[in-house]
Design an enzyme around this catalytic site. Structure first.
Site, PDB file in Angstrom:
ATOM      1  N   ALA A 291      62.946  11.113  67.964  1.00 14.42           N
ATOM      2  CA  ALA A 291      62.408  11.739  66.750  1.00 14.42           C
ATOM      3  C   ALA A 291      63.050  13.094  66.483  1.00 14.42           C
ATOM      4  CB  ALA A 291      60.895  11.873  66.867  1.00 14.42           C
TER       5      ALA A 291
ATOM      6  N   ALA B 298      71.002  17.647  72.268  1.00 18.04           N
ATOM      7  CA  ALA B 298      70.979  16.177  72.348  1.00 18.04           C
ATOM      8  C   ALA B 298      69.814  15.620  71.521  1.00 18.04           C
ATOM      9  CB  ALA B 298      70.853  15.730  73.797  1.00 18.04           C
TER      10      ALA B 298
ATOM     11  N   HIS C 240      66.858  25.140  79.030  1.00 16.01           N
ATOM     12  CA  HIS C 240      66.182  25.362  80.321  1.00 16.01           C
ATOM     13  C   HIS C 240      67.235  25.819  81.319  1.00 16.01           C
ATOM     14  CE1 HIS C 240      62.958  22.139  79.215  1.00 16.01           C
ATOM     15  NE2 HIS C 240      62.406  23.335  79.133  1.00 16.01           N
TER      16      HIS C 240
ATOM     17  N   GLU D 241      57.525  26.497  81.045  1.00 20.00           N
ATOM     18  CA  GLU D 241      58.184  25.184  81.049  1.00 20.00           C
ATOM     19  C   GLU D 241      58.318  24.601  82.454  1.00 20.00           C
ATOM     20  OE1 GLU D 241      59.939  23.596  78.041  1.00 20.00           O
ATOM     21  OE2 GLU D 241      58.495  24.829  76.966  1.00 20.00           O
TER      22      GLU D 241
ATOM     23  N   CYS E  87      65.995  16.681  85.207  1.00 21.85           N
ATOM     24  CA  CYS E  87      64.829  16.786  84.310  1.00 21.85           C
ATOM     25  C   CYS E  87      63.784  15.741  84.652  1.00 21.85           C
ATOM     26  CB  CYS E  87      65.230  16.539  82.858  1.00 21.85           C
ATOM     27  SG  CYS E  87      66.458  17.673  82.234  1.00 21.85           S
TER      28      CYS E  87
ATOM     29  N   SER F  84      62.976  18.472  69.417  1.00 23.92           N
ATOM     30  CA  SER F  84      63.194  19.684  70.216  1.00 23.92           C
ATOM     31  C   SER F  84      64.309  20.563  69.676  1.00 23.92           C
ATOM     32  CB  SER F  84      63.521  19.289  71.658  1.00 23.92           C
ATOM     33  OG  SER F  84      62.359  19.115  72.388  1.00 23.92           O
TER      34      SER F  84
HETATM   35  O1  SUG Z   1      61.781  19.521  76.237  1.00 26.73           O
HETATM   36  N1  SUG Z   1      63.372  16.608  75.086  1.00 26.73           N
HETATM   37  C1  SUG Z   1      62.950  17.454  76.209  1.00 26.73           C
HETATM   38  C2  SUG Z   1      63.972  17.422  77.300  1.00 26.73           C
HETATM   39  C3  SUG Z   1      63.455  18.082  78.545  1.00 26.73           C
HETATM   40  C4  SUG Z   1      64.512  18.292  79.552  1.00 26.73           C
HETATM   41  N2  SUG Z   1      63.980  18.849  80.720  1.00 26.73           N
HETATM   42  C5  SUG Z   1      64.621  19.702  81.564  1.00 26.73           C
HETATM   43  N3  SUG Z   1      65.711  20.322  81.194  1.00 26.73           N
HETATM   44  N4  SUG Z   1      64.090  19.934  82.695  1.00 26.73           N
HETATM   45  C6  SUG Z   1      62.712  18.884  75.732  1.00 26.73           C
HETATM   46  O2  SUG Z   1      63.472  19.378  74.903  1.00 26.73           O
HETATM   47  C7  SUG Z   1      63.063  15.433  73.004  1.00 26.73           C
HETATM   48  C8  SUG Z   1      61.979  14.758  72.210  1.00 26.73           C
HETATM   49  C9  SUG Z   1      62.440  14.180  70.924  1.00 26.73           C
HETATM   50  O3  SUG Z   1      63.426  14.630  70.382  1.00 26.73           O
HETATM   51  O4  SUG Z   1      61.784  13.277  70.427  1.00 26.73           O
HETATM   52  C10 SUG Z   1      62.531  16.301  74.108  1.00 26.73           C
HETATM   53  O5  SUG Z   1      61.377  16.680  74.088  1.00 26.73           O
END
Ligand code: SUG
Length: 450
Positions: A19, A27, A250, A174, A372, A22
Site C-alpha cells: 500500500a 522500497a 532505521h 521503533e 527486520c 511508509s
Molecule cells: O516500518 N515497512 C516497514 C519496514 C520495516 C523495516 N524494519 C526494520 N528496518 N527493522 C516500515 O517502514 C511498509 C508498509 C506498506 O508500505 O504497506 C512498511 O511498513
C-alpha cells in the site's frame, strides 16, 4: 550462566500487501499498488527460519497480529457490522483501510527493544514494546504485540514486559531496529547501543530535513531507564541525518553488530569517530576484550546502494562452533558493490567466515530485510524453559506452519482486494488454525475486531 541468542521471526501475515504506507522508506513508496504474494512472502520467511535453525542458532516464531483491526475504526467513530465498516472505509478512506489491514508486524525488529538479564538492574530480562507512533499503520501494532509478548514471556520472576511508551511525537520508538547489543559471551554484561534520529524536546537540535526521524532521544532514554541500564553499559548515538534523508529510516539499514563485531558505514552516525572510540572504550571496560569494528566507506558502497541492497540489514549469527555467519538478502549478491563488501567483510573480520544469501523479495519490496524480520532475545536454559514453548521453531512446527500457509494464504493480493469483506472472513479461519498450532489465544486477542 550460559546463554544464547534466539531470533524471534515474524510470520508474515495473510494480508501482506503493497500500500506504500511508509514515507521515508524508499522500497515501500516505490512498490505502492503493486500486487503482492502473501503466500510466497510467508514461505520465504519460513525458509529463513529453517536455515537459521539448521545452523544451530536459536529460532522462534512470533505470530502475525490479527487483522483487520476493526476496533481501531470503531474508536474513530465508525459503527455497524464489520462488513459494513469495511465497506464504508473502503469508499471514504482506502489508506485508512490499508493501515488497519497492514501486515507490518511481520518486521519484529520493530516490535520491541530487548535487554538481556545480564545487563539489567534487577537481573530480569526486560522487553519494551515499541509504540511505532511515527506511522499510523504501525502504531496500531503496540497493543497486540504487548499481548503476544506478555503471553510468551509470562514469568514475572524472570521477565518484565513493558507496554509501549506514551503515544506522543516526543517519544516515538521503533524498537530493536535502532538497538544493537555488543558483548563477549551472550550471558555476560554487554554494551547496548541505542541510535536515535532526533531530539524531540530541543527545537534547535540537528535533524533530517526531508524524511522523518522515527526514533527520538527521549524515547531511547526512557527505555534505558525502564530496563535499569547503567551509563557504563550504554552508548547513545545520533543517526546521521543525511543518511535518514537518503532513505535510511532505521539504523539497521546502515549498521549491524553481534558479540564483539560491529559493521557500519562511515555515514551511519553523527560524530562517528568520537562515538566509535567511546563504544570501543566502554566495550573494553565492561567486556574485557577488544571490539572489532568494520567501517565501510562511501568508496566501498554508496548510501544509495546500502538502501537498495540492504547489505547492513543482514543478520550476523554465531554458530555453535563460535564462528559467525552473515545472512544477507539476495539483493546484496546482485549489487556489485554490496557483493564486494561481503567479500571484504569476510577477509577483514576474523570472526565472520561465511556469507549466505536468501530470497526475501516479498518483504524486501516493503523495506524489510533479514534483520527486520527478527527480534533478538538472549536466553539461558532456565529462561528458555520458562517461555511459552509453542513458538519454539523445529521441523515439526516448520511443517505445520508451511501447510497452514499453503492452506490459508492467497498468492495474489491487490490493494483493492482489502475492500472485499470476504477477505476478513477468510482470515478468521486462518487465525483459529494458527492459535491451535502455536497454542496461543490469538482469536481471543482479536475478539473486539469481529
Ligand atoms: O516500518 N515497512 C516497514 C519496514 C520495516 C523495516 N524494519 C526494520 N528496518 N527493522 C516500515 O517502514 C511498509 C508498509 C506498506 O508500505 O504497506 C512498511 O511498513
Amino acid at each position: 550462566m550460559a546463554a544464547r541468542e534466539f531470533n524471534f521471526d515474524g510470520l508474515v501475515g495473510p494480508t501482506h500487501n503493497y500500500a506504500g504506507l511508509s514515507y521515508g522508506n524508499v522500497a515501500s513508496t516505490s512498490h505502492r499498488n503493486q500486487v503482492s504474494n502473501p503466500k510466497a512472502a510467508a514461505l520465504q520467511g519460513l525458509e529463513k527460519m529453517k536455515q537459521v535453525a539448521a545452523l544451530g542458532v536459536g529460532q522462534a516464531v512470533l505470530p502475525p497480529l490479527p487483522r483487520p483491526r476493526i476496533s481501531f475504526l470503531r474508536e474513530l467513530g465508525f459503527s455497524g457490522s464489520r462488513q459494513s465498516i469495511i465497506e464504508q472505509v473502503a469508499k471514504t478512506d482506502p489508506v485508512l483501510l490499508a493501515s488497519i489491514y497492514s501486515s507490518s508486524n511481520m518486521w519484529t525488529a520493530n516490535a520491541a527493544t530487548v535487554s538481556p538479564a545480564a545487563d539489567c538492574g534487577d537481573g530480569r530480562l526486560h522487553i519494551s514494546v515499541a509504540n511505532l507512533a511515527s506511522g499510523l499503520h504501525r502504531s496500531i501494532e503496540a497493543n497486540g504485540t504487548f499481548q503476544v509478548l506478555s503471553a510468551i514471556f509470562s514469568d514475572e520472576d524472570l521477565f518484565c514486559v513493558h507496554p509501549a511508551l506514551p503515544c506522543s511525537m516526543a517519544f516515538t520508538d521503533e524498537g530493536a531496529a535502532n538497538h544493537t547489543r555488543l558483548c563477549d559471551d551472550y550471558g555476560k554484561p554487554g554494551i547496548e547501543t541505542f541510535v536515535y534520529g532526533r531530539a524531540a524536546l530541543d527545537v534547535q537540535a540537528v535533524a533530517p530535513k526531508k524524511f522523518p526521524a522515527r526514533q527520538t532521544l527521549e524515547a531511547t532514554q526512557a527505555v534505558i531507564r525502564r530496563h535499569g541500564l547503567t551509563d557504563d553499559r550504554v552508548a547513545v548515538l545520533q543517526q546521521n541525518p543525511d543518511a535518514i534523508d537518503a532513505g535510511v529510516f532505521h539504523n539497521d539499514v546502515i549498521s549491524v553488530g553481534n558479540q564483539n563485531v560491529l559493521l557500519c558505514h562511515e555515514m551511519s552516525f553523527r560524530n562517528q569517530q568520537r562515538e566509535l572510540d567511546l563504544i570501543r572504550q566502554k566495550f573494553e571496560a565492561v567486556c574485557g576484550d577488544s571490539l572489532s569494528i568494520c567501517e565501510l566507506k562511501s568508496t566501498d558502497i554508496s548510501i544509495d546502494d546500502c538502501v537498495s541492497s540492504y547489505l547492513f540489514n543482514s543478520q550476523i549469527l554465531t554458530r555453535p562452533d563460535g564462528k559467525m555467519i552473515l545472512v544477507c538478502p539476495t539483493e546484496s549478491r546482485d549489487n556489485a558493490s554490496a557483493k564486494q563488501c561481503t567479500e571484504k567483510i569476510v577477509a577483514e573480520v576474523p570472526a565472520i567466515d561465511e556469507v549466505i544469501f536468501m530470497d526475501l523479495r516479498q518483504s524486501m519490496n516493503n523495506g524489510g530485510g533479514p534483520a527486520c524480520l527478527r527480534l533478538r532475545v538472549v536466553l539461558d536454559d532456565e529462561q528458555i524453559n520458562a517461555i511459552h514453548q509453542g513458538i519454539l521453531f523445529n521441523d515439526n512446527l516448520y511443517g505445520r506452519l508451511r501447510t497452514w500457509v499453503e492452506t490459508h494464504y492467497r498468492d495474489e493480493l491487490h490493494v483493492e482486494d482489502l475492500a472485499d469483506p470476504k477477505l476478513a472472513i477468510e482470515i478468521d479461519a486462518s487465525i483459529v488454525a494458527l492459535s491451535d498450532i502455536l497454542q496461543l489465544p490469538l482469536f481471543e486477542f482479536a475478539k473486539h475486531d469481529r
